[in-house]
Design an enzyme around this catalytic site. Structure first.
Site, PDB file in Angstrom:
ATOM      1  N   GLU A 184      21.360  33.717  19.662  1.00  0.00           N
ATOM      2  CA  GLU A 184      22.012  32.995  20.756  1.00  0.00           C
ATOM      3  C   GLU A 184      22.308  33.907  21.944  1.00  0.00           C
ATOM      4  O   GLU A 184      23.378  33.841  22.546  1.00  0.00           O
ATOM      5  CB  GLU A 184      23.281  32.296  20.252  1.00  0.00           C
ATOM      6  CG  GLU A 184      22.976  31.155  19.290  1.00  0.00           C
ATOM      7  CD  GLU A 184      24.228  30.476  18.777  1.00  0.00           C
ATOM      8  OE1 GLU A 184      25.331  30.959  19.083  1.00  0.00           O
ATOM      9  OE2 GLU A 184      24.095  29.484  18.059  1.00  0.00           O
ATOM     10  N   GLY A 185      21.351  34.759  22.249  1.00  0.00           N
ATOM     11  CA  GLY A 185      21.481  35.695  23.354  1.00  0.00           C
ATOM     12  C   GLY A 185      21.709  37.097  22.848  1.00  0.00           C
ATOM     13  O   GLY A 185      22.753  37.391  22.253  1.00  0.00           O
TER      14      GLY A 185
END
Length: 634
Positions: A413-414
């Site tokens: 998620e990043g």
């Protein structure tokens, strides 16, 4: 600036201007320590809290008796009976509104549930989080119609696994590069594309797919995983988190009715940003759970293991690691409780996307360091697998597994680098908005003059506020100064002074590199890291005072918060110095020379064990295509 970079910047600026940018983190990067925004936190409803506690007790009992973490690690597979048991408890509907068959838990008890499950099996916790923090549930809750919610959310609550299909082989964190298409076709769309790293996607029943509608932009759709044209071509295997059923999913002429489109055409980036912001509050909870477990093992092992005449806990080097693990575990718990409380507030805190990104970045980095310290404390036994330890008659402590599993917290998620840039845009967002036309090469003279006047007015009001503040007042933050307790007020005064110091440094950066600050990624990363430490210090102090006021471990909570703040201050001061004294220029030069193949001779004398193949697979079916293994839990 490339087309892709411009697109990413527009998305970030759009998110910043949607009215949700006045939260604690936004003020922090402008030099304001707004403790009133996070302390005191909301008071939970007693009846709701009792219901949540009862569920957590049932979940803990299930994890103790029916969740076999070692078997999941060994087989890289979550048994169907485990999923059925979790579904029967309501674990797949923790965050789903009771009107649609869910439990309707708030973020705080939901995060505690994830921390609990993660201590038994990080893979199962990741599967539950992907289903509820991203998946289909969050996009529909935030942007779906009532008809869509009634059609899909009850299925999700009963255990129909859902997955979020955003990343592609050539587009990870950049929505502007998505290649998957959604071509209008009568009263629906035809979806084509390849989606990678879909947690739960290999066994999902429902998919949330981001694809590009011609002339409209990236759009979100709910897709039935058993629809013709949906194929799971590959089940990905990772260094950790075995059993998450992560895979590569191909969409070939998949017909989706228009009624399954979430939001309007072109709203996909906004929906993805909101979904990821919600999802980023879940991963820190799993990190906090890992931190608590690491502390327990470090304490028990260091007291039992004797070397050089006494328990190893008495040796300063080991003691320093134990202190770091304990203080950091407390801070991670505080950060998770803070972000959950902000999300659960009656009027959710504005700008929570920045707070969740800070929490994810900080928790991911610090939890991995905690797990690494545990491996160091355990020595050879830390490097040995739990299965091997058990086979030779010792306690099977999965320290190396937790280190591997927590590796995902720094990339999922990043990645850390991407989150540094995302948060940095918030840190310098006000400056970009004010000075954008001053440095824009295509801005007219009139626009530049207007921008100059606006910048003058903004800085004339803002810069004087950075000279002095509450941090210079000896009695400031007095409600954190309790007689006989460590003085947390002193740490908050330091944090307030440091917030203003950080804002001044950011302004100096804007002045030194006008129009080019976004390219100074080393500088911006340090700005963000300092901001993350200040955020964690504020969270730790607020958490300690909340526990003291509630009569829960007040003295010990203050001790842990005090120790953490001392450690965080040292890290932040190091980063402050590195803002201006670093090797960034030399590193950039060296990297360019490496890419010019100037040092090929240094690569001589080794072999490359990599298998042949392209760096990024082409968008054509692979040799191992197979059908989905849908696992609706009924």
């Amino acid at each position: 600036m490339s087309v892709s970079a411009r697109g990413a910047r527009r998305i970030a600026q759009g998110a910043r201007r949607d009215g949700r940018a006045a939260g604690f983190a936004h003020h922090l990067f402008l030099g304001r320590l707004r403790m009133d925004l996070i302390h005191p936190g909301p008071t939970p409803d007693p009846a709701t809290a009792r219901e949540a506690d009862a569920f957590l007790a049932r979940l803990a009992d299930f994890c103790r008796t029916s969740l076999d973490g070692p078997a999941i690690e060994r087989d890289a597979h979550v048994p169907d009976e485990t999923l059925r048991g979790l579904a029967a408890l309501g674990a797949f509907g923790m965050r789903i509104d009771p009107a649609y068959g869910g439990l309707g838990l708030g973020h705080v008890p939901y995060h505690r549930a994830l921390a609990l499950v993660a201590s038994a099996s990080p893979a199962v916790a990741a599967l539950l989080a992907a289903h509820q923090s991203t998946g289909v549930t969050v996009p529909l809750a935030l942007h779906g119609t009532d008809e869509q919610r009634r059609a899909f959310l009850p299925r999700c609550a009963r255990g129909a696994i859902s997955a979020f299909l955003l990343a592609e082989p050539d587009a990870g964190s950049d929505p502007s590069r998505l290649a998957a298409t959604a071509t209008p076709d009568g009263d629906g769309y035809l979806l084509d594309g390849v989606k990678l790293w879909t947690t739960g996607g290999a066994v999902a029943e429902l998919l949330l797919v981001l694809a590009r509608v011609p002339d409209a932009g990236v759009t979100a759709f709910v897709v039935e995983a058993d629809a013709p044209g949906v194929t799971v071509e590959h089940r990905s295997a990772f260094m950790g988190l075995r059993g998450t059923e992560n895979g590569l999913v191909r969409l070939h002429a998949v017909r989706v009715p228009a009624a399954h489109r979430v939001g309007a055409e072109g709203e996909g980036p906004r929906i993805a940003a909101a979904t990821l912001a919600a999802g980023r509050t879940a991963l820190p909870a799993m990190c906090a759970g890992a931190g608590k477990w690491c502390l327990r093992i470090a304490r028990e092992w260091s007291g039992a293991r004797v070397q050089w005449g006494g328990p190893i806990a008495g040796h300063e080097a080991v003691g320093a690691r134990i202190a770091f693990i304990a203080a950091t575990a407390f801070a991670l718990d505080a950060v998770v409780e803070l972000t959950g409380g902000l999300a659960d507030a009656p009027a959710p805190a504005p700008g929570l996307g920045v707070e969740s990104a800070l929490a994810k970045l900080y928790a991911g980095e610090m939890a991995w360091r905690v797990a690494d310290d545990l491996v160091q404390i355990r020595g050879g036994r830390g490097y040995e697998t739990a299965a091997s330890l058990t086979a030779r008659g010792e306690r099977g402590v999965p320290a190396e597994q937790f280190l591997r599993d927590l590796g995902v917290s720094r990339v999922h998620e990043g990645s850390a680098d991407i989150l540094h840039l995302l948060i940095a845009r918030e840190a310098i967002g006000a400056h970009l908005d004010i000075t954008g036309d001053l440095v824009a090469p295509d801005a007219s003279l009139t626009r530049k003059r207007r921008a100059g006047l606006a910048a003058g007015r903004f800085y004339a009001r803002w810069l004087p506020t950075l000279a002095v503040g509450r941090g210079h007042l000896p009695l400031a933050y007095g409600d954190f100064h309790i007689s006989g307790y460590p003085d947390l007020a002193a740490h908050l005064r330091w944090a307030e002074r440091s917030a203003r110091r950080l804002a001044r440094a950011t302004f100096y950066g804007v002045s030194r590199w006008p129009g080019r600050l976004e390219a100074r990624q080393g500088f911006l990363a340090r700005v963000v890291d300092i901001g993350a430490e200040l955020f964690a210090v504020a969270a730790a102090c607020a958490h300690a005072e909340r526990l003291r006021a509630a009569g829960d471990h007040g003295r010990t909570a203050y001790e842990l918060a005090d120790a953490f703040c001392h450690q965080a201050r040292l890290r932040a001061e190091h980063d402050f110095r590195a803002l201006w004294h670093n090797a960034d220029k030399a590193d950039v030069t060296l990297a360019a020379r490496v890419m010019d193949e100037r040092y090929l001779w240094l690569e001589d004398g080794v072999l490359d064990p990599s298998t042949p193949g392209p760096w990024i697979a082409p968008a054509t079916p692979g040799p191992s295509s197979r059908k989905n293994e849908h696992r609706a839990i009924r």
